[in-house]
Design a protein around this motif. Structure first.
Motif, PDB file in Angstrom:
ATOM      1  N   UNK A 198       0.813  -1.220   0.000  1.00 18.72           N
ATOM      2  CA  UNK A 198       0.000   0.000   0.000  1.00 18.72           C
ATOM      3  C   UNK A 198       0.847   1.270   0.000  1.00 18.72           C
ATOM      4  N   UNK A 199       2.012   1.209  -0.633  1.00 19.70           N
ATOM      5  CA  UNK A 199       2.865   2.391  -0.738  1.00 19.70           C
ATOM      6  C   UNK A 199       3.688   2.291  -2.010  1.00 19.70           C
ATOM      7  N   UNK A 200       4.517   3.272  -2.261  1.00 22.97           N
ATOM      8  CA  UNK A 200       5.320   3.296  -3.472  1.00 22.97           C
ATOM      9  C   UNK A 200       6.804   3.195  -3.137  1.00 22.97           C
ATOM     10  N   UNK A 201       7.577   2.789  -4.128  1.00 23.70           N
ATOM     11  CA  UNK A 201       9.034   2.700  -3.988  1.00 23.70           C
ATOM     12  C   UNK A 201       9.660   3.534  -5.103  1.00 23.70           C
ATOM     13  N   UNK A 202      10.581   4.415  -4.722  1.00 19.61           N
ATOM     14  CA  UNK A 202      11.257   5.276  -5.680  1.00 19.61           C
ATOM     15  C   UNK A 202      12.769   5.074  -5.577  1.00 19.61           C
ATOM     16  N   UNK A 203      13.456   5.132  -6.715  1.00 16.19           N
ATOM     17  CA  UNK A 203      14.912   4.992  -6.745  1.00 16.19           C
ATOM     18  C   UNK A 203      15.514   6.208  -7.436  1.00 16.19           C
ATOM     19  N   UNK A 204      16.519   6.804  -6.800  1.00 12.75           N
ATOM     20  CA  UNK A 204      17.196   7.949  -7.393  1.00 12.75           C
ATOM     21  C   UNK A 204      18.049   7.487  -8.570  1.00 12.75           C
ATOM     22  N   UNK A 248      10.907   4.737   0.279  1.00 15.55           N
ATOM     23  CA  UNK A 248       9.610   4.079   0.401  1.00 15.55           C
ATOM     24  C   UNK A 248       8.617   5.071   0.977  1.00 15.55           C
ATOM     25  N   UNK A 249       7.567   5.371   0.232  1.00 14.51           N
ATOM     26  CA  UNK A 249       6.578   6.335   0.690  1.00 14.51           C
ATOM     27  C   UNK A 249       5.546   6.600  -0.376  1.00 14.51           C
ATOM     28  N   UNK A 250       4.475   7.248   0.001  1.00 12.52           N
ATOM     29  CA  UNK A 250       3.399   7.519  -0.948  1.00 12.52           C
ATOM     30  C   UNK A 250       3.847   8.468  -2.054  1.00 12.52           C
ATOM     31  N   UNK A 251       4.551   9.520  -1.668  1.00 10.01           N
ATOM     32  CA  UNK A 251       5.030  10.506  -2.640  1.00 10.01           C
ATOM     33  C   UNK A 251       6.549  10.644  -2.525  1.00 10.01           C
ATOM     34  N   UNK A 252       7.212  10.767  -3.643  1.00  6.83           N
ATOM     35  CA  UNK A 252       8.665  10.919  -3.600  1.00  6.83           C
ATOM     36  C   UNK A 252       9.027  12.299  -3.046  1.00  6.83           C
ATOM     37  N   UNK A 253      10.173  12.414  -2.391  1.00 11.60           N
ATOM     38  CA  UNK A 253      10.576  13.699  -1.809  1.00 11.60           C
ATOM     39  C   UNK A 253      10.888  14.731  -2.892  1.00 11.60           C
ATOM     40  N   UNK A 303      16.958  17.101  -7.806  1.00  7.03           N
ATOM     41  CA  UNK A 303      15.505  17.288  -7.754  1.00  7.03           C
ATOM     42  C   UNK A 303      14.752  15.966  -7.803  1.00  7.03           C
ATOM     43  N   UNK A 304      13.557  15.964  -7.227  1.00  6.60           N
ATOM     44  CA  UNK A 304      12.764  14.755  -7.133  1.00  6.60           C
ATOM     45  C   UNK A 304      12.425  14.113  -8.466  1.00  6.60           C
ATOM     46  N   UNK A 305      12.414  14.906  -9.559  1.00  8.45           N
ATOM     47  CA  UNK A 305      12.058  14.298 -10.846  1.00  8.45           C
ATOM     48  C   UNK A 305      13.127  13.321 -11.318  1.00  8.45           C
ATOM     49  N   UNK A 306      14.282  13.308 -10.634  1.00 11.73           N
ATOM     50  CA  UNK A 306      15.330  12.355 -10.950  1.00 11.73           C
ATOM     51  C   UNK A 306      15.111  11.017 -10.239  1.00 11.73           C
ATOM     52  N   UNK A 307      14.032  10.931  -9.468  1.00 14.93           N
ATOM     53  CA  UNK A 307      13.720   9.691  -8.774  1.00 14.93           C
ATOM     54  C   UNK A 307      12.608   8.959  -9.515  1.00 14.93           C
ATOM     55  N   UNK A 308      12.852   7.704  -9.855  1.00 18.75           N
ATOM     56  CA  UNK A 308      11.941   6.915 -10.673  1.00 18.75           C
ATOM     57  C   UNK A 308      11.154   5.943  -9.808  1.00 18.75           C
ATOM     58  N   UNK A 309       9.855   5.874 -10.047  1.00 17.80           N
ATOM     59  CA  UNK A 309       9.030   4.925  -9.296  1.00 17.80           C
ATOM     60  C   UNK A 309       9.256   3.520  -9.833  1.00 17.80           C
ATOM     61  N   UNK A 310       9.451   2.558  -8.924  1.00 21.88           N
ATOM     62  CA  UNK A 310       9.621   1.157  -9.300  1.00 21.88           C
ATOM     63  C   UNK A 310       8.241   0.545  -9.449  1.00 21.88           C
ATOM     64  N   UNK A 311       7.964   0.030 -10.631  1.00 17.76           N
ATOM     65  CA  UNK A 311       6.654  -0.569 -10.901  1.00 17.76           C
ATOM     66  C   UNK A 311       6.664  -2.038 -10.521  1.00 17.76           C
ATOM     67  N   UNK A 312       5.659  -2.475  -9.796  1.00 20.61           N
ATOM     68  CA  UNK A 312       5.563  -3.877  -9.418  1.00 20.61           C
ATOM     69  C   UNK A 312       5.114  -4.713 -10.602  1.00 20.61           C
TER      70      UNK A 312
END
Length: 219
Positions: free
Chosen positions: A180-186, A194-199, A208-217
């Motif tokens: 029930x949350x998201x994972x982002x990798x810089x 690990x969190x709902x919204x990337x920093x 900047x946060x746009x350099x962080x990519x969400x990992x898709x399950x």
């Protein structure tokens, strides 16, 4: 009163100030901070904090020498060349970056896929890096006045500590922390958030946060 530093991003918890935003009043000593406390900046657990000015785990002079013969697996070579490709890209060397990317893709195809990861073994490898290898690498970089390597090592050590923390949770059966949350990798330093919204910015390398990519399950 004492201060405690997040080993991942450098956030400082000051006992005299507390953390009112998280219902921790000024004057709360570290021992009384709830075990559920996480770093307000990067989300690291309480166990990742260290007392400020506490002795380091291993000095460079106490570290062992580099081994004469170092062998790497295909997966490790793929990761090394991938990092070199990113470094070349940042230095505006597109041709070199393309060559490293080609090598990274080649070794990635040759690497064996891990279906049942051994979290304990992975965490032990990371702990060896944290306790000794980083000290040795920093010593070499300082002797050669390589500021770029020192900066990269600082990032990698922080990321390694965070990955070790995640593996510890997975190993203990606390995999629910990923539900029930998201994972982002810089994309720059590899930091995992690990969190709902990337920093807004990466807590480690400050891009900047746009350099962080969400990992898709996978489905």
């Amino acid at each position: 009163m004492k201060k405690y530093v997040c080993s991942i991003c450098g956030y400082i918890y000051d006992e005299s100030s507390g953390y009112p935003e998280g219902d921790i009043s000024p004057g709360t000593v570290w021992a009384d901070v709830p075990s559920s406390f996480v770093c307000p900046l990067c989300g690291a657990s309480k166990s990742e904090f260290e007392e400020q000015d506490s002795p380091q785990t291993a000095s460079a002079s106490e570290s062992s020498n580099l081994p004469d013969d170092i062998s790497y697996s295909a997966a490790q070579l793929s990761a090394i060349f991938s990092n070199l490709a990113k470094g070349s890209e940042k230095q505006y060397k597109p041709e070199m970056s393309a060559l490293y990317t080609e090598l990274a893709n080649y070794y990635n195809l040759k690497s064996e896929k891990v279906n049942n990861p051994d979290f304990l073994s992975l965490r032990n490898l990371l702990q060896t890096d944290i306790s000794s290898h980083f000290a040795l690498a920093n010593e070499v970089a300082r002797k050669n006045h390589d500021r770029g390597a020192l900066r990269a090592l600082k990032w990698v050590e922080a990321v390694s500590r965070m990955i070790s923390s995640h593996l510890k949770k997975a190993e203990s059966g606390s995999a629910d922390f990923l539900k029930e949350t998201n994972v982002y990798v810089c994309d720059i330093c590899g930091f995992i958030y690990v969190g709902d919204e990337k920093p807004e910015i990466c807590p480690v390398c400050k891009v900047p946060g746009f350099k962080m990519t969400q990992v898709r399950r996978s489905a």
